[in-house]
Design a protein around this motif. Structure first.
Motif, PDB file in Angstrom:
ATOM      1  N   ALA A  66       0.752  -1.549   0.804  1.00  0.00           N
ATOM      2  CA  ALA A  66      -0.982  -1.291   0.600  1.00  0.00           C
ATOM      3  C   ALA A  66      -0.703   0.137  -0.097  1.00  0.00           C
ATOM      4  N   ARG A  67       0.023   0.541  -0.150  1.00  0.00           N
ATOM      5  CA  ARG A  67       0.387   1.755  -0.666  1.00  0.00           C
ATOM      6  C   ARG A  67       0.871   1.280  -2.279  1.00  0.00           C
ATOM      7  N   LEU A  68       1.877   0.886  -2.374  1.00  0.00           N
ATOM      8  CA  LEU A  68       2.050   0.334  -3.377  1.00  0.00           C
ATOM      9  C   LEU A  68       1.299  -0.516  -4.568  1.00  0.00           C
ATOM     10  N   ARG A  69       0.267  -1.396  -4.060  1.00  0.00           N
ATOM     11  CA  ARG A  69      -0.866  -1.695  -4.493  1.00  0.00           C
ATOM     12  C   ARG A  69      -1.538  -0.522  -5.554  1.00  0.00           C
ATOM     13  N   LEU A  70      -2.134   0.421  -4.454  1.00  0.00           N
ATOM     14  CA  LEU A  70      -2.653   1.190  -4.199  1.00  0.00           C
ATOM     15  C   LEU A  70      -2.167   1.908  -5.828  1.00  0.00           C
ATOM     16  N   ASP A 129      17.110  -5.107   7.418  1.00  0.00           N
ATOM     17  CA  ASP A 129      15.357  -5.988   7.125  1.00  0.00           C
ATOM     18  C   ASP A 129      14.770  -4.630   6.804  1.00  0.00           C
ATOM     19  N   HIS A 130      14.680  -3.146   7.536  1.00  0.00           N
ATOM     20  CA  HIS A 130      13.942  -2.760   6.841  1.00  0.00           C
ATOM     21  C   HIS A 130      13.911  -2.358   5.102  1.00  0.00           C
ATOM     22  N   ARG A 131      15.375  -2.379   4.323  1.00  0.00           N
ATOM     23  CA  ARG A 131      15.009  -2.485   2.922  1.00  0.00           C
ATOM     24  C   ARG A 131      14.928  -3.820   2.356  1.00  0.00           C
ATOM     25  N   ALA A 132      15.462  -4.637   2.980  1.00  0.00           N
ATOM     26  CA  ALA A 132      14.714  -5.908   2.569  1.00  0.00           C
ATOM     27  C   ALA A 132      13.113  -6.652   2.571  1.00  0.00           C
ATOM     28  N   HIS A 133      12.685  -5.969   3.444  1.00  0.00           N
ATOM     29  CA  HIS A 133      11.242  -6.081   3.759  1.00  0.00           C
ATOM     30  C   HIS A 133      10.225  -4.818   2.567  1.00  0.00           C
ATOM     31  N   ALA A 134      10.674  -4.293   2.109  1.00  0.00           N
ATOM     32  CA  ALA A 134      10.182  -2.919   0.939  1.00  0.00           C
ATOM     33  C   ALA A 134      10.511  -3.634  -0.502  1.00  0.00           C
ATOM     34  N   MET A 135      11.570  -4.307  -0.805  1.00  0.00           N
ATOM     35  CA  MET A 135      12.177  -4.768  -1.556  1.00  0.00           C
ATOM     36  C   MET A 135      11.375  -5.755  -1.840  1.00  0.00           C
ATOM     37  N   GLU A 143       9.032  -6.907  -5.648  1.00  0.00           N
ATOM     38  CA  GLU A 143       8.783  -7.939  -6.367  1.00  0.00           C
ATOM     39  C   GLU A 143       8.276  -8.676  -6.453  1.00  0.00           C
ATOM     40  N   ARG A 144       6.901  -8.885  -5.221  1.00  0.00           N
ATOM     41  CA  ARG A 144       5.377  -8.908  -4.845  1.00  0.00           C
ATOM     42  C   ARG A 144       4.799  -8.451  -5.793  1.00  0.00           C
ATOM     43  N   ALA A 145       4.610  -7.636  -6.091  1.00  0.00           N
ATOM     44  CA  ALA A 145       3.816  -6.764  -6.657  1.00  0.00           C
ATOM     45  C   ALA A 145       3.459  -7.012  -8.113  1.00  0.00           C
ATOM     46  N   ARG A 146       5.910  -6.971  -8.592  1.00  0.00           N
ATOM     47  CA  ARG A 146       6.577  -7.376  -9.948  1.00  0.00           C
ATOM     48  C   ARG A 146       6.089  -8.543 -10.246  1.00  0.00           C
ATOM     49  N   HIS A 147       5.241  -9.488  -9.593  1.00  0.00           N
ATOM     50  CA  HIS A 147       5.770 -10.610  -9.955  1.00  0.00           C
ATOM     51  C   HIS A 147       3.926 -11.146 -10.363  1.00  0.00           C
ATOM     52  N   GLU A 176       9.757   0.583 -11.717  1.00  0.00           N
ATOM     53  CA  GLU A 176      11.183   1.643 -11.319  1.00  0.00           C
ATOM     54  C   GLU A 176      11.489   2.079 -10.506  1.00  0.00           C
ATOM     55  N   TRP A 177      12.110   1.267  -9.424  1.00  0.00           N
ATOM     56  CA  TRP A 177      12.825   1.029  -7.933  1.00  0.00           C
ATOM     57  C   TRP A 177      13.955   1.827  -8.328  1.00  0.00           C
ATOM     58  N   LEU A 178      13.939   2.867  -7.347  1.00  0.00           N
ATOM     59  CA  LEU A 178      14.153   3.623  -6.450  1.00  0.00           C
ATOM     60  C   LEU A 178      15.158   4.092  -5.033  1.00  0.00           C
ATOM     61  N   GLU A 179      16.348   4.748  -4.686  1.00  0.00           N
ATOM     62  CA  GLU A 179      16.633   4.258  -3.641  1.00  0.00           C
ATOM     63  C   GLU A 179      17.097   5.990  -3.193  1.00  0.00           C
ATOM     64  N   LEU A 180      16.620   6.541  -1.811  1.00  0.00           N
ATOM     65  CA  LEU A 180      17.512   7.518  -1.462  1.00  0.00           C
ATOM     66  C   LEU A 180      17.692   6.743   0.536  1.00  0.00           C
ATOM     67  N   ASN A 181      18.693   6.817   0.420  1.00  0.00           N
ATOM     68  CA  ASN A 181      19.367   6.773   2.012  1.00  0.00           C
ATOM     69  C   ASN A 181      20.309   8.242   2.838  1.00  0.00           C
ATOM     70  N   GLY A 182      20.644   8.867   2.001  1.00  0.00           N
ATOM     71  CA  GLY A 182      20.875  10.087   2.139  1.00  0.00           C
ATOM     72  C   GLY A 182      20.025  11.037   3.133  1.00  0.00           C
ATOM     73  N   ASP A 183      20.993  11.962   4.013  1.00  0.00           N
ATOM     74  CA  ASP A 183      20.645  12.739   4.809  1.00  0.00           C
ATOM     75  C   ASP A 183      20.276  14.076   4.595  1.00  0.00           C
ATOM     76  N   PRO A 184      19.667  14.704   5.102  1.00  0.00           N
ATOM     77  CA  PRO A 184      18.345  14.621   5.102  1.00  0.00           C
ATOM     78  C   PRO A 184      17.641  14.067   3.798  1.00  0.00           C
TER      79      PRO A 184
END
Length: 277
Positions: free
Chosen positions: A19-23, A67-73, A77-81, A88-96
């Motif tokens: 819903a966030r991405l759609r908006l 699994d959470h990353r796959a769900h987000a991806m 992809e659904r929105a793109r298609h 643009e897709w970016l990732e942050l997986n560092g701490d903090p």
């Protein structure tokens, strides 16, 4: 007032991320803005391992939940298609993760974030104070989407909560594109030193009129004691589809203390809130 040309939407593994991405796509299309989707979650840590002498061993992080990353991806992809505007897709997986997200947010005109859903276990990968820290640490305005209910990119009824503070002024300025497109704008004020028998400060309706917002309905002042709940009640009574307000708080040594109204709205809101610090 600078136009909205850069949007940053937070993605995670929660059900509400779509819903966030759609908006965000709708906003990017309306403003012809660049949109970036930033997948940002904290790494998982295994349980502490006991050592002789009672000193626990802190194991290294187990990494991002795949699994959470796959769900987000998949959401991305659904929105793109579906023919959504380029994103643009970016990732942050560092701490903090909060600091990393806030640094990226500095170059954005508007953030699209999600209210924490206590019933969604996947949301545990996102720090509990993520939304408020992202707003306060970046200094950028954010549209916070509730975990329940509908959210629209073109609200027809908007409730503005005003206080004579820089946070409130920044939120009001950021909300001008939404206010110009609304059919009804409601204004309510809160100030602990105010005369509650008086109407809103004259400069606020005058400021709105200068920006082409002519019809503003003023309401009785909020009391400082329970401003958050009174604001939410007024939003329901007026049929508001968006709340505009300042985000109040301060961060010291990674410990965030929020103002009462900010905390109440972030916990209990059912319509989007445009906030700024």
């Amino acid at each position: 007032m600078h136009p909205v040309k850069s949007l940053l939407v937070h993605l995670d593994g929660t059900a509400r991320a779509e819903a966030r991405l759609r908006l965000a796509h709708q906003l990017a299309s309306a403003y012809r803005a660049r949109l970036t989707a930033l997948f940002a979650v904290a790494p998982r840590y295994p349980p502490l391992l006991p050592l002789a002498g009672g000193v626990p061993l802190v194991p290294p992080p187990a990494g991002i939940d795949a699994d959470h990353r796959a769900h987000a991806m998949a959401t991305f992809e659904r929105a793109r298609h579906a023919g959504a505007p380029e994103c643009e897709w970016l990732e942050l997986n560092g701490d903090p993760v909060i600091c990393s997200f806030a640094r990226r947010a500095l170059a954005s005109d508007l953030l699209v974030l999600g209210q924490r859903d206590p019933g969604d276990a996947t949301g545990r990968d996102v720090p509990g104070d993520f939304v408020e820290c992202a707003i306060i640490d970046s200094g950028r305005p954010a549209l916070v989407i509730p975990y329940a209910g509908e959210a629209t990119a073109a609200p027809q009824t908007v409730l503005v909560a005003w206080k004579p503070t820089r946070e409130s002024a920044r939120a009001l300025t950021a909300a001008l594109p939404f206010l110009r497109g609304a059919r009804q704008v409601h204004l309510v004020c809160a100030d602990q030193n105010a005369d509650y028998t008086q109407s809103a400060p004259l400069e606020v309706p005058n400021y709105l009129r200068l920006h082409g917002i002519e019809h503003v309905r003023e309401h009785r002042w909020l009391t400082e004691r329970d401003a958050g709940n009174e604001l939410l009640t007024l939003a329901a009574d007026t049929g508001a589809e968006m709340i505009v307000m300042g985000c109040y708080g301060h961060s010291r040594a990674r410990e965030l203390v929020l103002g009462g109204a900010t905390r109440t709205v972030l916990e209990s809101m059912t319509v989007p809130a445009l906030m700024a610090h």
